[in-house]
Design a protein around this motif. Structure first.
Motif, PDB file in Angstrom:
ATOM      1  N   VAL A  40      -7.844  -6.717  -6.354  1.00 55.97           N
ATOM      2  CA  VAL A  40      -7.310  -7.623  -5.330  1.00 55.97           C
ATOM      3  C   VAL A  40      -7.956  -7.374  -3.968  1.00 55.97           C
ATOM      4  CG1 VAL A  40      -5.090  -7.938  -6.492  1.00 55.97           C
ATOM      5  CG2 VAL A  40      -5.338  -6.094  -4.815  1.00 55.97           C
ATOM      6  N   GLN A  41      -7.984  -8.410  -3.168  1.00 56.09           N
ATOM      7  CA  GLN A  41      -8.509  -8.331  -1.798  1.00 56.09           C
ATOM      8  C   GLN A  41      -7.361  -8.572  -0.826  1.00 56.09           C
ATOM      9  OE1 GLN A  41     -11.562  -7.617  -1.435  1.00 56.09           O
ATOM     10  NE2 GLN A  41     -12.148  -7.936  -3.572  1.00 56.09           N
ATOM     11  N   PRO A  42      -7.315  -7.788   0.278  1.00 55.95           N
ATOM     12  CA  PRO A  42      -6.332  -8.114   1.324  1.00 55.95           C
ATOM     13  C   PRO A  42      -6.644  -9.514   1.869  1.00 55.95           C
ATOM     14  CG  PRO A  42      -7.205  -5.896   1.630  1.00 55.95           C
ATOM     15  CD  PRO A  42      -8.052  -6.543   0.575  1.00 55.95           C
ATOM     16  N   SER A  43      -5.687 -10.418   1.770  1.00 53.96           N
ATOM     17  CA  SER A  43      -5.959 -11.849   1.956  1.00 53.96           C
ATOM     18  C   SER A  43      -5.064 -12.467   3.026  1.00 53.96           C
ATOM     19  CB  SER A  43      -5.738 -12.587   0.629  1.00 53.96           C
ATOM     20  OG  SER A  43      -6.594 -12.057  -0.345  1.00 53.96           O
ATOM     21  N   ASP A  44      -5.355 -13.719   3.350  1.00 50.46           N
ATOM     22  CA  ASP A  44      -4.562 -14.434   4.358  1.00 50.46           C
ATOM     23  C   ASP A  44      -3.179 -14.791   3.839  1.00 50.46           C
ATOM     24  OD1 ASP A  44      -6.120 -14.572   6.661  1.00 50.46           O
ATOM     25  OD2 ASP A  44      -7.380 -16.125   5.771  1.00 50.46           O
TER      26      ASP A  44
ATOM     27  N   ARG B 271      -2.886 -10.929   7.113  1.00 51.74           N
ATOM     28  CA  ARG B 271      -4.198 -11.506   7.412  1.00 51.74           C
ATOM     29  C   ARG B 271      -5.243 -10.908   6.484  1.00 51.74           C
ATOM     30  NH1 ARG B 271      -3.102 -15.209   8.102  1.00 51.74           N
ATOM     31  NH2 ARG B 271      -1.767 -16.042   9.700  1.00 51.74           N
ATOM     32  N   ARG B 272      -6.311 -11.676   6.291  1.00 44.80           N
ATOM     33  CA  ARG B 272      -7.437 -11.218   5.487  1.00 44.80           C
ATOM     34  C   ARG B 272      -7.990  -9.883   6.034  1.00 44.80           C
ATOM     35  NH1 ARG B 272     -12.034 -14.940   3.625  1.00 44.80           N
ATOM     36  NH2 ARG B 272     -10.304 -16.382   3.838  1.00 44.80           N
TER      37      ARG B 272
ATOM     38  N   LEU C 115       0.841  -1.206   0.000  1.00 42.90           N
ATOM     39  CA  LEU C 115       0.000   0.000   0.000  1.00 42.90           C
ATOM     40  C   LEU C 115       0.868   1.245   0.000  1.00 42.90           C
ATOM     41  CD1 LEU C 115      -2.918  -0.276   2.601  1.00 42.90           C
ATOM     42  CD2 LEU C 115      -3.067   0.116   0.125  1.00 42.90           C
ATOM     43  N   ILE C 116       1.884   1.227   0.828  1.00 39.14           N
ATOM     44  CA  ILE C 116       2.804   2.373   0.907  1.00 39.14           C
ATOM     45  C   ILE C 116       4.045   1.949   1.710  1.00 39.14           C
ATOM     46  CG2 ILE C 116       1.799   3.401   3.020  1.00 39.14           C
ATOM     47  CD1 ILE C 116       2.065   6.163   1.447  1.00 39.14           C
ATOM     48  N   GLY C 117       5.166   2.633   1.454  1.00 41.23           N
ATOM     49  CA  GLY C 117       6.407   2.294   2.154  1.00 41.23           C
ATOM     50  C   GLY C 117       7.322   1.547   1.194  1.00 41.23           C
ATOM     51  N   GLU C 118       7.788   2.262   0.165  1.00 40.96           N
ATOM     52  CA  GLU C 118       8.586   1.593  -0.876  1.00 40.96           C
ATOM     53  C   GLU C 118      10.062   1.924  -0.708  1.00 40.96           C
ATOM     54  OE1 GLU C 118       7.356  -1.140  -2.307  1.00 40.96           O
ATOM     55  OE2 GLU C 118       5.752   0.092  -3.149  1.00 40.96           O
ATOM     56  N   HIS C 119      10.889   0.886  -0.854  1.00 40.57           N
ATOM     57  CA  HIS C 119      12.343   1.011  -0.708  1.00 40.57           C
ATOM     58  C   HIS C 119      12.736   1.521   0.678  1.00 40.57           C
ATOM     59  CE1 HIS C 119      13.376  -0.056  -4.837  1.00 40.57           C
ATOM     60  NE2 HIS C 119      12.262   0.565  -5.184  1.00 40.57           N
ATOM     61  N   THR C 120      11.896   1.233   1.639  1.00 38.70           N
ATOM     62  CA  THR C 120      12.214   1.584   3.031  1.00 38.70           C
ATOM     63  C   THR C 120      12.673   0.359   3.806  1.00 38.70           C
ATOM     64  OG1 THR C 120       9.850   1.338   3.412  1.00 38.70           O
ATOM     65  CG2 THR C 120      10.692   3.582   3.273  1.00 38.70           C
ATOM     66  N   ASP C 121      12.300  -0.846   3.347  1.00 43.51           N
ATOM     67  CA  ASP C 121      12.564  -2.036   4.194  1.00 43.51           C
ATOM     68  C   ASP C 121      14.057  -2.252   4.423  1.00 43.51           C
ATOM     69  OD1 ASP C 121      12.960  -3.007   1.563  1.00 43.51           O
ATOM     70  OD2 ASP C 121      11.823  -4.864   1.880  1.00 43.51           O
ATOM     71  N   TYR C 122      14.861  -2.129   3.350  1.00 42.14           N
ATOM     72  CA  TYR C 122      16.295  -2.375   3.551  1.00 42.14           C
ATOM     73  C   TYR C 122      16.998  -1.188   4.191  1.00 42.14           C
ATOM     74  CZ  TYR C 122      16.221  -0.186  -1.114  1.00 42.14           C
ATOM     75  OH  TYR C 122      15.974   0.645  -2.176  1.00 42.14           O
ATOM     76  N   ASN C 123      16.216  -0.146   4.515  1.00 40.53           N
ATOM     77  CA  ASN C 123      16.769   0.968   5.283  1.00 40.53           C
ATOM     78  C   ASN C 123      16.269   0.929   6.730  1.00 40.53           C
ATOM     79  OD1 ASN C 123      18.361   2.601   3.343  1.00 40.53           O
ATOM     80  ND2 ASN C 123      16.427   2.555   2.204  1.00 40.53           N
ATOM     81  N   GLY C 124      15.717  -0.220   7.128  1.00 39.85           N
ATOM     82  CA  GLY C 124      15.248  -0.373   8.511  1.00 39.85           C
ATOM     83  C   GLY C 124      13.961   0.381   8.789  1.00 39.85           C
ATOM     84  N   GLY C 125      13.242   0.771   7.752  1.00 35.15           N
ATOM     85  CA  GLY C 125      12.058   1.626   7.920  1.00 35.15           C
ATOM     86  C   GLY C 125      10.750   0.868   8.008  1.00 35.15           C
ATOM     87  N   PHE C 126       9.668   1.569   7.625  1.00 33.12           N
ATOM     88  CA  PHE C 126       8.321   1.018   7.748  1.00 33.12           C
ATOM     89  C   PHE C 126       7.738   0.690   6.375  1.00 33.12           C
ATOM     90  CE2 PHE C 126       8.903   3.968  11.303  1.00 33.12           C
ATOM     91  CZ  PHE C 126       8.704   3.094  12.368  1.00 33.12           C
ATOM     92  N   VAL C 127       6.926  -0.377   6.335  1.00 36.80           N
ATOM     93  CA  VAL C 127       6.207  -0.734   5.112  1.00 36.80           C
ATOM     94  C   VAL C 127       4.792  -1.153   5.499  1.00 36.80           C
ATOM     95  CG1 VAL C 127       8.255  -1.459   3.813  1.00 36.80           C
ATOM     96  CG2 VAL C 127       7.053  -3.129   5.217  1.00 36.80           C
ATOM     97  N   LEU C 128       3.886  -1.127   4.529  1.00 32.63           N
ATOM     98  CA  LEU C 128       2.484  -1.453   4.823  1.00 32.63           C
ATOM     99  C   LEU C 128       1.870  -2.273   3.677  1.00 32.63           C
ATOM    100  CD1 LEU C 128       0.286  -0.827   7.013  1.00 32.63           C
ATOM    101  CD2 LEU C 128      -0.397   1.123   5.599  1.00 32.63           C
ATOM    102  N   PRO C 129       2.301  -3.530   3.538  1.00 31.41           N
ATOM    103  CA  PRO C 129       1.766  -4.367   2.453  1.00 31.41           C
ATOM    104  C   PRO C 129       0.481  -5.098   2.840  1.00 31.41           C
ATOM    105  CG  PRO C 129       3.499  -5.543   3.601  1.00 31.41           C
ATOM    106  CD  PRO C 129       3.371  -4.213   4.291  1.00 31.41           C
ATOM    107  N   CYS C 130      -0.197  -5.637   1.828  1.00 27.36           N
ATOM    108  CA  CYS C 130      -1.322  -6.570   2.019  1.00 27.36           C
ATOM    109  C   CYS C 130      -1.028  -7.793   1.158  1.00 27.36           C
ATOM    110  CB  CYS C 130      -2.628  -6.023   1.454  1.00 27.36           C
ATOM    111  SG  CYS C 130      -3.198  -4.478   2.105  1.00 27.36           S
ATOM    112  N   ALA C 131      -1.305  -8.978   1.693  1.00 32.17           N
ATOM    113  CA  ALA C 131      -1.269 -10.175   0.842  1.00 32.17           C
ATOM    114  C   ALA C 131      -2.471 -10.107  -0.098  1.00 32.17           C
ATOM    115  CB  ALA C 131      -1.342 -11.428   1.702  1.00 32.17           C
TER     116      ALA C 131
END
Ligand code: GLA
Length: 371
Positions: A361-365, A173-174, A32-48
């Motif tokens: 897409v639906q936020p899924s398990d 999670r869904r 959803l948001i938070g791109e190229h932050t993970d390998y900088n120790g930052g925050f991300v907000l994905p959905c399966a």
């Protein structure tokens, strides 16, 4: 059982003339948001998402079969630049961490679009990971498993990716997004009930394929490390907007994206908690602009989609995943989806771009083992 789980099971029966002992199943993701932050120790907000890879598995011959490629490969061996690198890499990472991986056989079937930024690679890794974990009784929890799958990607496949995709595939999670603090590796579900809100998450696959290994991904990561070094912090997560005065050139731009994107993720979580979808959408547009101008990972197709989406009443839109091609997402009212799709198809044709593909897409398990 989902279709691709049935498909993997049926293929296993045909190939190995017996029933699988279990089926591991794991989804792709959108971020959803938070791109190229993970390998900088930052925050991300994905959905399966409701697209998955299934691995029907049992102890046996050491043969791995892919329904999608109609190809069988041995489970052991070196990297060979094909789908088998992902399950092989996971078996390697488990063995390297001291777990005894016996001989196994498996059939894979999936519907996560490949090379388009929806983490088909994490899906196959995590489907393999949960299946091996159960088959050989390792008892790993899904956070540990995520780190081993990431190690497979980093060390075996050779892409220096962060933890987001494997965490999302294993822990989402869904009806929820997953806030991940990529420094502490803490993960918190944030309710995201799209259906109740009358909104859809539309994915536009621009059809511009990319394999992360061949893009500027590792190079972006290296510039972030240089910026952190210049600021004397371990990770850009620990830098602030004020610190930017001390940077110049490419490092300044990359760091400005990362630092501002971390702030946007936290603001997006607050917006979601208030069901403030307009607020979430604005943050998505800002994220895209920053990825386009400062991180420089967008493409003409991705930019065009985001512009068209904003002209067609989307609350928010942005590229999702690493960029360099692949997919963008839009948050848009259910009844506006079709009109937007038509507009995008005709504008893309006018501009001479390839024909895009759409998925709602639906936020899924996250991942699971089904028997
Ligand atoms: C890819 C990587 C992730 C993350 C994104 C960009 O999906 O696998 O770890 O870095 O790109 O946000």
């Amino acid at each position: 059982m989902r279709d691709n789980e049935e498909g993997a099971r049926a293929a296993y029966r045909v190939r190995f003339d017996t029933e699988p002992e279990l089926i591991g199943s794991a989804p792709g993701r959108i971020n959803l948001i938070g791109e190229h932050t993970d390998y900088n120790g930052g925050f991300v907000l994905p959905c399966a998402i409701n697209f998955r890879v299934a691995a029907a598995m049992g102890q046996g011959t050491g043969e791995l079969y892919s329904v999608d490629f109609d190809e069988a490969r041995p489970s052991g061996g070196c990297k060979e630049d094909s789908w088998v690198d992902y399950p092989r890499g996971v078996a390697w990472a488990l063995a390297d961490a001291g777990y005894t991986v016996g001989r196994f056989q498996a059939a894979f079937a999936g519907d996560v679009p490949r090379a388009s930024g929806l983490s088909s690679s994490a899906a196959i890794e995590c489907a393999t990971g949960v299946a091996l974990n159960d088959l050989f009784g390792f008892g790993l929890d899904y956070k540990e498993l995520a780190r081993l799958c990431q190690r497979a990607e980093n060390r075996f496949v050779g892409v220096n990716s962060g933890i987001m995709d494997q965490y999302a595939s294993l822990l989402c999670r869904r009806d929820a997004a997953l806030l991940i603090d990529c420094r502490s590796l803490e993960a918190t579900s944030v309710p995201f009930r799209l259906e109740e809100s009358g909104l859809s998450l539309l994915v536009c696959d621009t059809g511009v394929e990319r394999e992360l290994g061949n893009t500027g991904y590792n190079d972006r990561r290296a510039s972030c490390e240089r910026a952190a070094q210049e600021l004397s912090v371990d990770l850009l997560r620990d830098a602030t907007l004020e610190d930017l005065d001390r940077l110049r050139g490419v490092e300044l731009k990359r760091a400005r994206h990362v630092i501002s994107e971390n702030e946007r993720v936290l603001a997006a979580v607050e917006a979601l908690k208030r069901s403030d979808y307009a607020g979430l959408g604005r943050l998505m547009y800002e994220s895209h602009a920053s990825l386009r101008d400062d991180y420089e990972v967008s493409t003409r197709e991705l930019d065009a989609f985001v512009t068209i989406a904003s002209n067609y009443q989307a609350l928010g839109a942005r590229l999702t995943g690493a960029g360099f091609g692949g997919c963008a997402i839009a948050l848009i009212a259910d009844d506006a989806v079709e009109v937007l799709e038509e507009a995008v198809i005709s504008r893309f044709a006018e501009a001479g771009f390839g024909r895009p593909t759409f998925y709602v897409v639906q936020p899924s398990d996250g991942a699971e083992v089904v028997q």
